[in-house]
Design an enzyme around this catalytic site. Structure first.
Site, short mmCIF file in Angstrom:
data_model
loop_
_atom_site.label_atom_id
_atom_site.label_comp_id
_atom_site.label_asym_id
_atom_site.label_seq_id
_atom_site.Cartn_x
_atom_site.Cartn_y
_atom_site.Cartn_z
N GLU A 113 7.82 48.58 81.94
CA GLU A 113 9.11 48.04 81.47
C GLU A 113 8.99 47.21 80.19
O GLU A 113 9.43 46.07 80.12
CB GLU A 113 9.76 47.22 82.58
CG GLU A 113 9.98 48.02 83.86
CD GLU A 113 10.52 47.17 85.00
OE1 GLU A 113 10.74 45.96 84.81
OE2 GLU A 113 10.71 47.73 86.11
N ASN A 147 5.69 53.27 82.26
CA ASN A 147 6.69 53.34 83.33
C ASN A 147 7.91 52.50 82.98
O ASN A 147 7.78 51.35 82.57
CB ASN A 147 6.04 52.83 84.63
CG ASN A 147 6.88 53.14 85.86
OD1 ASN A 147 7.26 54.28 86.08
ND2 ASN A 147 7.14 52.12 86.68
N HIS A 200 15.64 54.65 90.06
CA HIS A 200 16.44 53.89 91.01
C HIS A 200 17.90 54.26 90.73
O HIS A 200 18.53 53.73 89.81
CB HIS A 200 16.22 52.39 90.83
CG HIS A 200 14.83 51.95 91.16
ND1 HIS A 200 14.31 52.02 92.44
CD2 HIS A 200 13.84 51.44 90.39
CE1 HIS A 200 13.07 51.57 92.45
NE2 HIS A 200 12.75 51.22 91.21
N GLU A 226 9.59 55.90 91.37
CA GLU A 226 10.12 54.87 92.28
C GLU A 226 11.49 55.26 92.82
O GLU A 226 12.37 54.42 92.99
CB GLU A 226 10.22 53.52 91.56
CG GLU A 226 8.93 53.05 90.93
CD GLU A 226 9.06 51.70 90.23
OE1 GLU A 226 10.02 50.96 90.53
OE2 GLU A 226 8.20 51.39 89.38
N ASP A 273 14.84 55.99 94.69
CA ASP A 273 15.68 55.69 95.84
C ASP A 273 17.13 55.78 95.38
O ASP A 273 17.40 55.91 94.18
CB ASP A 273 15.36 54.33 96.48
CG ASP A 273 15.30 53.18 95.48
OD1 ASP A 273 15.99 53.24 94.44
OD2 ASP A 273 14.57 52.21 95.73
#
Length: 384
Positions: free
Chosen positions: A179, A224, A264, A295, A297
C-alpha cells in the site's frame, strides 16, 4: 467424501491431516467440541461423483493457486485445520509476518507464530505467501519512535534481510511493500506520505526490493495494494498511479515479479462493472508481471438482512469478479482473507451492519459449511 452441497473432504493421507489419539486427547475442550462436531458432519456425508471439487482441485488444472489467510489460533482447531488442508494449496499469515509480530523489539526477532504456519503448510504440500516486509501501519512502537532519516535505510535493510532470509526458500511470493500509493496525499507520483517515504524518499522502495531479492532469490517479489477493482473515479486514479509505479520499477530494473490486488469488494443491489480493471490487467500483463488476488472478501453492509438473499448477492459478486479477472492469463492465484465468516476481520474491525447481524463475506459460514460464495468460486475457477 462430499457434503450435499458439494464440499469435498479428502481422506487422511499424504495431502490431508490426520490426528492421532494422543494429539486428540491433548486438545482443549473447545477444540474437542469442534472436532466432535466435524466428525459428526463427516458421518452424514455421502459419496457423490457429480459434486463440486475442492477449491485447490478446481484451480490446479488451470495453474491457479487457491488460498486463504490464516489467523492466530486457527490451526489449533482440528476442524478448521482439516478444512484448510482439504481446500487450499497456498496460505498467508494474516498478521504473523508483519513487522510488529516479527520484530517486536529493535534487537529481538520472533518468528514463533509464523514458523508454525510455514511448518503446517510444508507438512501438507502447501505453499506460503509472505505478508509483508514494509508497510505504513502494524509497526511496533519502537520503530516509529526510533526512525529518523539518518537510520531509516539501515533499519529497513536489516529487517527485510533478516525476515526474508529467515524464510528463504520457503516463500512462494513476498509482499515486499504494501500500500505505497495514496493519491489523496497530493504528490505528483501518487505515493503515500508514509514514514518510509518521509525518511528516505521513493528510494525506500528500491532498497526494500533489492534487499529482499538478495535475501531470498527464489521468492516472487510482489507489490500489493487495494481499491484497484471498481469503475469509479477513486479506483481509476489509484490504478493510474499504481501502473506508473510499476513502470518506474521496470525502468529502474528493480526486481519485481508480481502485483497483488487485494480485492476487498462491497456487494450492492447495483451490478458492478469492471471495464477499468480489464484494461489495467492488460497493462500489467504487458509489463511481464503476474497477478495475485491476495485478500478477497465481499462486504455485505449494504445488503438486506435476509440470509439467502444476502448470500446470493455476495456469491454473485464473487462469481462476476473472478470470472473477469481469471479471464486474464496473468492471474495465477486467488486467496481470500480468511475462509470462515466467524473470524473475518469485517466482523471485528470494520463498520457493523445497521441490523446488528454478523456479516457473511467469506466462502464458509461460522460453522464451516460451504455457502453460495464457495460454489461461485468453484465455477469461476473451472471457467478460468
Amino acid at each position: 467424501m462430499r457434503s450435499a452441497c458439494g464440499l469435498r473432504l479428502q481422506p487422511a493421507g499424504k495431502s490431508s491431516m490426520k490426528l492421532d489419539r494422543r494429539t486428540f486427547l491433548g486438545l482443549s475442550a473447545g477444540a474437542m467440541i469442534s472436532r466432535a462436531r466435524f466428525l459428526r458432519a463427516q458421518v452424514t456425508r455421502a459419496e457423490d461423483a457429480d459434486a463440486a471439487p475442492t477449491l485447490r482441485e478446481a484451480g490446479t488444472p488451470k495453474g491457479i493457486l487457491a488460498g486463504t489467510a490464516v489467523g492466530r489460533g486457527i490451526l489449533d482447531d482440528p476442524a478448521m485445520a482439516q478444512l484448510i488442508v482439504d481446500q487450499y494449496n497456498i496460505l498467508v499469515c494474516e498478521n504473523d509476518m508483519k513487522w510488529a509480530a516479527t520484530q517486536p523489539e529493535q534487537d529481538r526477532y520472533d518468528f514463533t507464530r509464523a514458523d508454525t504456519v510455514v511448518a503446517f503448510a510444508e507438512s501438507h504440500g502447501q505453499r506460503v505467501r509472505g505478508h509483508n516486509l514494509c508497510w505504513h501501519v502494524d509497526n511496533p512502537k519502537w520503530l516509529t519512535a526510533a526512525l529518523t532519516p539518518q537510520n531509516a535505510a539501515t533499519l529497513l535493510e536489516d529487517h527485510v534481510r533478516t525476515v526474508a532470509g529467515h524464510f528463504a526458500g520457503k516463500i512462494q511470493s513476498w509482499d515486499v511493500v504494501n500500500e505505497a500509493v495514496l493519491p489523496e496525499d497530493g504528490r505528483n507520483d501518487g505515493l503515500r506520505k508514509s514514514i518510509w517515504l518521509q525518511a528516505l524518499g521513493p528510494e525506500y522502495l528500491e532498497l526494500a526490493y533489492r534487499t529482499a531479492a538478495a535475501a531470498d532469490p527464489r521468492a516472487r517479489l510482489t507489490y500489493n495494494d487495494y481499491d484497484l477493482e471498481r469503475d469509479n473515479p477513486v479506483h481509476d486514479r489509484r490504478r493510474k498511479y499504481v501502473l506508473e509505479l510499476l513502470r518506474w520499477f521496470r525502468k529502474k530494473n528493480i526486481p519485481l515479479q508480481a502485483l497483488g490486488i487485494q480485492s476487498h469488494l462491497t456487494a450492492s443491489l447495483v451490478p458492478a462493472t469492471w471495464k477499468g480493471l480489464n484494461h489495467f490487467l492488460d497493462e500489467v500483463h504487458d509489463l511481464g508481471l503476474e497477478v495475485y488476488i491476495t485478500e478477497m472478501d465481499v462486504e455485505d453492509l449494504e445488503l438486506p438482512g435476509d440470509i439467502p438473499t444476502r448470500d446470493r448477492l455476495v456469491a454473485e459478486m464473487y462469481r462476476g469478479y473472478l470470472e473477469i479477472v481469471l479471464h486474464h492469463p496473468a492471474v495465477k492465484a486467488v486467496l481470500t482473507w480468511g475462509f470462515t465468516d466467524k473470524y473475518s476481520w469485517l466482523n471485528h474491525v470494520r463498520h457493523q451492519r445497521p441490523d446488528g447481524l454478523p456479516k457473511r463475506p467469506l466462502p464458509f459460514d461460522a460453522d464451516l459449511r460451504p455457502k453460495a460464495a464457495f460454489d461461485a468460486m468453484i465455477e469461476a475457477l473451472q471457467k478460468a
